[in-house]
Write a protein that holds these residues in place. Structure first.
Motif, PDB file in Angstrom:
ATOM      1  N   GLN A   2      33.343  43.441  75.023  1.00  0.00           N
ATOM      2  CA  GLN A   2      34.564  44.063  74.929  1.00  0.00           C
ATOM      3  C   GLN A   2      34.322  45.310  74.761  1.00  0.00           C
ATOM      4  O   GLN A   2      34.266  46.182  75.367  1.00  0.00           O
ATOM      5  N   ASP A   3      34.211  45.817  73.384  1.00  0.00           N
ATOM      6  CA  ASP A   3      34.198  47.278  72.803  1.00  0.00           C
ATOM      7  C   ASP A   3      33.642  47.319  71.318  1.00  0.00           C
ATOM      8  O   ASP A   3      34.203  46.129  70.657  1.00  0.00           O
ATOM      9  N   TRP A   4      32.971  48.280  71.221  1.00  0.00           N
ATOM     10  CA  TRP A   4      32.484  48.449  69.774  1.00  0.00           C
ATOM     11  C   TRP A   4      33.584  48.633  68.564  1.00  0.00           C
ATOM     12  O   TRP A   4      33.794  48.278  67.769  1.00  0.00           O
ATOM     13  N   ASN A   5      34.643  49.440  69.285  1.00  0.00           N
ATOM     14  CA  ASN A   5      35.757  49.820  68.327  1.00  0.00           C
ATOM     15  C   ASN A   5      36.393  48.334  67.734  1.00  0.00           C
ATOM     16  O   ASN A   5      36.904  48.074  66.711  1.00  0.00           O
ATOM     17  N   VAL A   6      36.382  47.389  68.809  1.00  0.00           N
ATOM     18  CA  VAL A   6      37.211  46.077  68.552  1.00  0.00           C
ATOM     19  C   VAL A   6      36.052  45.259  67.621  1.00  0.00           C
ATOM     20  O   VAL A   6      36.658  44.779  66.601  1.00  0.00           O
ATOM     21  N   ALA A   7      34.995  45.252  67.887  1.00  0.00           N
ATOM     22  CA  ALA A   7      33.917  44.810  67.036  1.00  0.00           C
ATOM     23  C   ALA A   7      33.937  45.243  65.674  1.00  0.00           C
ATOM     24  O   ALA A   7      33.822  44.486  64.515  1.00  0.00           O
ATOM     25  N   LEU A   8      34.142  46.472  65.416  1.00  0.00           N
ATOM     26  CA  LEU A   8      34.025  47.137  64.089  1.00  0.00           C
ATOM     27  C   LEU A   8      35.360  46.807  63.276  1.00  0.00           C
ATOM     28  O   LEU A   8      35.538  46.446  62.035  1.00  0.00           O
ATOM     29  N   LEU A   9      36.527  46.758  64.072  1.00  0.00           N
ATOM     30  CA  LEU A   9      37.741  46.538  63.427  1.00  0.00           C
ATOM     31  C   LEU A   9      37.613  44.908  62.991  1.00  0.00           C
ATOM     32  O   LEU A   9      38.270  44.578  61.858  1.00  0.00           O
ATOM     33  N   ILE A  10      37.096  44.150  63.919  1.00  0.00           N
ATOM     34  CA  ILE A  10      36.998  42.741  63.286  1.00  0.00           C
ATOM     35  C   ILE A  10      36.062  42.598  62.201  1.00  0.00           C
ATOM     36  O   ILE A  10      36.368  41.957  61.198  1.00  0.00           O
ATOM     37  N   LEU A  11      35.154  43.400  62.249  1.00  0.00           N
ATOM     38  CA  LEU A  11      34.135  43.317  61.056  1.00  0.00           C
ATOM     39  C   LEU A  11      34.989  43.736  59.824  1.00  0.00           C
ATOM     40  O   LEU A  11      34.831  43.187  58.462  1.00  0.00           O
ATOM     41  N   ASN A  12      35.695  44.905  59.675  1.00  0.00           N
ATOM     42  CA  ASN A  12      36.280  45.516  58.685  1.00  0.00           C
ATOM     43  C   ASN A  12      37.437  44.565  58.178  1.00  0.00           C
ATOM     44  O   ASN A  12      37.321  44.133  56.778  1.00  0.00           O
ATOM     45  N   TYR A  13      38.132  43.727  59.043  1.00  0.00           N
ATOM     46  CA  TYR A  13      39.129  42.986  58.533  1.00  0.00           C
ATOM     47  C   TYR A  13      38.381  41.678  57.870  1.00  0.00           C
ATOM     48  O   TYR A  13      38.909  40.875  57.174  1.00  0.00           O
ATOM     49  N   GLY A  14      37.303  41.223  58.564  1.00  0.00           N
ATOM     50  CA  GLY A  14      36.609  40.219  58.178  1.00  0.00           C
ATOM     51  C   GLY A  14      35.902  40.302  56.802  1.00  0.00           C
ATOM     52  O   GLY A  14      35.926  39.575  55.977  1.00  0.00           O
ATOM     53  N   LEU A  15      35.497  41.607  56.382  1.00  0.00           N
ATOM     54  CA  LEU A  15      35.113  41.747  54.955  1.00  0.00           C
ATOM     55  C   LEU A  15      36.132  41.706  54.107  1.00  0.00           C
ATOM     56  O   LEU A  15      36.191  41.108  52.976  1.00  0.00           O
ATOM     57  N   ASN A  68      35.947  57.660  66.336  1.00  0.00           N
ATOM     58  CA  ASN A  68      36.585  56.294  66.054  1.00  0.00           C
ATOM     59  C   ASN A  68      35.614  55.277  65.569  1.00  0.00           C
ATOM     60  O   ASN A  68      35.894  54.760  64.363  1.00  0.00           O
ATOM     61  N   LEU A  69      34.363  55.391  66.145  1.00  0.00           N
ATOM     62  CA  LEU A  69      33.280  54.390  65.703  1.00  0.00           C
ATOM     63  C   LEU A  69      33.118  54.733  64.219  1.00  0.00           C
ATOM     64  O   LEU A  69      32.549  53.954  63.450  1.00  0.00           O
ATOM     65  N   TYR A  70      32.824  55.995  64.081  1.00  0.00           N
ATOM     66  CA  TYR A  70      32.265  56.803  62.884  1.00  0.00           C
ATOM     67  C   TYR A  70      33.019  56.353  61.561  1.00  0.00           C
ATOM     68  O   TYR A  70      32.482  55.754  60.759  1.00  0.00           O
ATOM     69  N   ALA A  71      34.390  56.670  61.721  1.00  0.00           N
ATOM     70  CA  ALA A  71      35.358  56.170  60.651  1.00  0.00           C
ATOM     71  C   ALA A  71      35.451  54.704  60.463  1.00  0.00           C
ATOM     72  O   ALA A  71      35.458  54.560  59.201  1.00  0.00           O
ATOM     73  N   LYS A  72      35.128  53.914  61.560  1.00  0.00           N
ATOM     74  CA  LYS A  72      35.407  52.575  61.275  1.00  0.00           C
ATOM     75  C   LYS A  72      33.879  51.992  60.362  1.00  0.00           C
ATOM     76  O   LYS A  72      33.954  51.118  59.651  1.00  0.00           O
ATOM     77  N   LEU A  73      32.947  52.625  60.835  1.00  0.00           N
ATOM     78  CA  LEU A  73      31.642  52.394  60.433  1.00  0.00           C
ATOM     79  C   LEU A  73      31.519  52.632  58.919  1.00  0.00           C
ATOM     80  O   LEU A  73      30.926  51.875  58.030  1.00  0.00           O
ATOM     81  N   LEU A  74      32.137  53.841  58.350  1.00  0.00           N
ATOM     82  CA  LEU A  74      32.075  53.939  57.132  1.00  0.00           C
ATOM     83  C   LEU A  74      32.849  53.220  56.270  1.00  0.00           C
ATOM     84  O   LEU A  74      32.652  52.719  55.044  1.00  0.00           O
ATOM     85  N   TYR A  75      34.142  52.672  56.869  1.00  0.00           N
ATOM     86  CA  TYR A  75      34.752  51.715  56.283  1.00  0.00           C
ATOM     87  C   TYR A  75      33.988  50.385  55.938  1.00  0.00           C
ATOM     88  O   TYR A  75      34.165  49.918  54.756  1.00  0.00           O
TER      89      TYR A  75
END
Length: 443
Positions: free
Chosen positions: A25-38, A264-271
């Motif tokens: 799908q998209d790495w933005n979606v994956a990182l968003l799922i990861l953040n809310y999963g955490l 967008n990826l960098y900010a989500k990855l830092l979170y």
């Protein structure tokens, strides 16, 4: 499969689901799922402390999550100086008078005797109430009249900063304070509700959560109510700042990424890094507690309260203790979620719906097992996000041969939005049937 192998395999499968989301799908979606999963894993860890360790049926999880979110506003937003000048002192004075009226009522109820006990207590309560409202209402009206479209509330304590390099203030102060506020509310609730039987405790905590969220929705002076507080300080750089940085753009282009996408990826990855650190710390502490004499005592109380009391354990005090700890963890998760969203939106806190989701995480992952609760947080959140588009794709496939005006096609496509709740129910039933102790059972 052995217990020692089950845990890494299941976590590896969840990791593959998230990585697959990024690839397909998209790495933005994956990182968003990861953040809310955490964040979901931290919530599940808090509920697991209460239910898995002590058997406390808390259905008011969203109330403590909302208090954690409120803490980010109270800590990080700047104060509204005009609102403080117009009615700040009167509002705070009214709150102090209200607290004093409660204390005075309790004191009167304890000290008065005979007929004076009833009528004197009622008189003190009524007098305190009208005194409180006389001072408080005027202060609130003055505060909410100050630029209601933009502010209309008192603001915060200005502990946060606009510069993301000062992220330590948000990470070290705002999130723990969210836990402290939730813990304080849990102490008040626990002192009154923990003597109830489990089903009545569930009703009481759900009702109290609704009260907390109703106050946040309607008391605009506190955090703008349903008008929301936007632009919360964040511990990571803003995407616009990254896109304006020449060095960042050059590094992104060298890696083959567009600057906007890379920011967008960098900010989500830092979170993700910050949230993962918090989760690891809390999980380590929970494991130490579980394997300590205190943890064994809590499980003994959970399994047989009468036997534990016979051995001299103060069951009510221990229940209050773990209720506070679990609620504090939920408050920390709520503060983190509000920081990630960048705004406080009380209307999105739906106690019954999302409390049910957290409970599914704990039950599916494995009640009483901290790693199971964390696994359930990641897995159920991934399903919660992905099931609706997967359901829509399935419905499109099923109805591909039907005419556009056919009633059944319209009905099936409209039903795709309900696939989330249907899937959660089916998963819960399957787990309870074939693995009633969860995917990673308690040892």
């Amino acid at each position: 499969m052995t217990d020692s192998l089950r845990t890494p395999v299941l976590f590896g499968l969840v990791a593959l689901l998230i990585i697959g989301t990024g690839i397909l799908q998209d790495w933005n979606v994956a990182l968003l799922i990861l953040n809310y999963g955490l964040i979901s894993a931290i919530m599940a860890l808090g509920v697991n402390l209460q239910w898995g360790f002590a058997g406390l049926f808390n259905v008011g999880v969203m109330g403590f999550v909302a208090l954690g979110g409120l803490a980010t506003v109270l800590v990080s937003m700047p104060p509204v100086t005009e609102a403080w000048a117009q009615g700040g002192a009167r509002t705070i004075g009214g709150l102090l008078l209200g607290a004093g009226a409660v204390v005075a009522t309790i004191y009167a109820q304890r000290k008065f005797q005979g007929r004076l006990k009833l009528w004197g207590t009622i008189a003190v309560a009524i007098a305190g109430f009208f005194l409180f409202r006389a001072v408080f209402d005027g202060g609130v009206a003055a505060v909410e009249a100050v630029n209601p479209a933009g502010t209309g509330y008192l603001g915060g304590l200005n502990f946060g900063f606009e510069n993301y390099k000062d992220w330590g203030v948000m990470a070290v102060v705002a999130w723990p304070i969210g836990g402290v506020i939730a813990a304080g509310a849990a102490w008040v609730i626990g002192k009154t509700a923990l003597g109830l039987r489990s089903d009545y405790l569930a009703i009481a905590t759900l009702g109290i959560a609704e009260i907390i969220i109703a106050i946040m929705k309607h008391e605009d002076w506190l955090a703008r109510g349903v008008k929301n507080v936007n632009g919360l300080p964040r511990p990571v750089p803003y995407e616009v700042e990254l896109q304006e940085s020449v060095s960042f753009v050059e590094r992104a282009n060298a890696l083959g990424f567009d600057a906007v996408y890379a920011s967008n990826l960098y900010a989500k990855l830092l979170y993700s890094c910050y949230f993962a650190v918090i989760l690891i710390i809390l999980l380590w502490l929970a494991q130490k507690a579980l394997n300590s004499p205190w943890g064994r005592m809590m499980r003994a109380i959970r399994d047989n309260e009468v036997a534990a009391e016979a051995m001299g354990k103060d069951v009510t005090a221990r229940h209050l203790q773990i209720f506070i700890l679990g609620s504090a963890i939920c408050g920390i998760a709520g503060a983190m979620m509000t920081t990630l969203d960048g705004q406080l939106t009380p209307g999105t806190y739906q106690p019954l719906r999302f409390t049910f989701l957290v409970w599914v995480m704990v039950i599916v992952g494995g009640s009483g097992n901290n790693f199971g609760a964390v696994l359930g947080g990641f897995l159920i959140w991934w399903l919660w996000v992905q099931v609706e588009p997967m359901g829509l794709a399935l419905m499109n496939l099923i109805t591909s041969g039907m005419e556009d005006s056919f009633w059944l096609k319209d009905h099936l496509l409209a039903s795709a939005a309900h696939m989330r709740l249907l899937t959660m129910g089916v998963i819960l039933l399957l787990v309870l049937r074939f693995s009633p102790r969860g995917l990673i059972p308690e040892k």
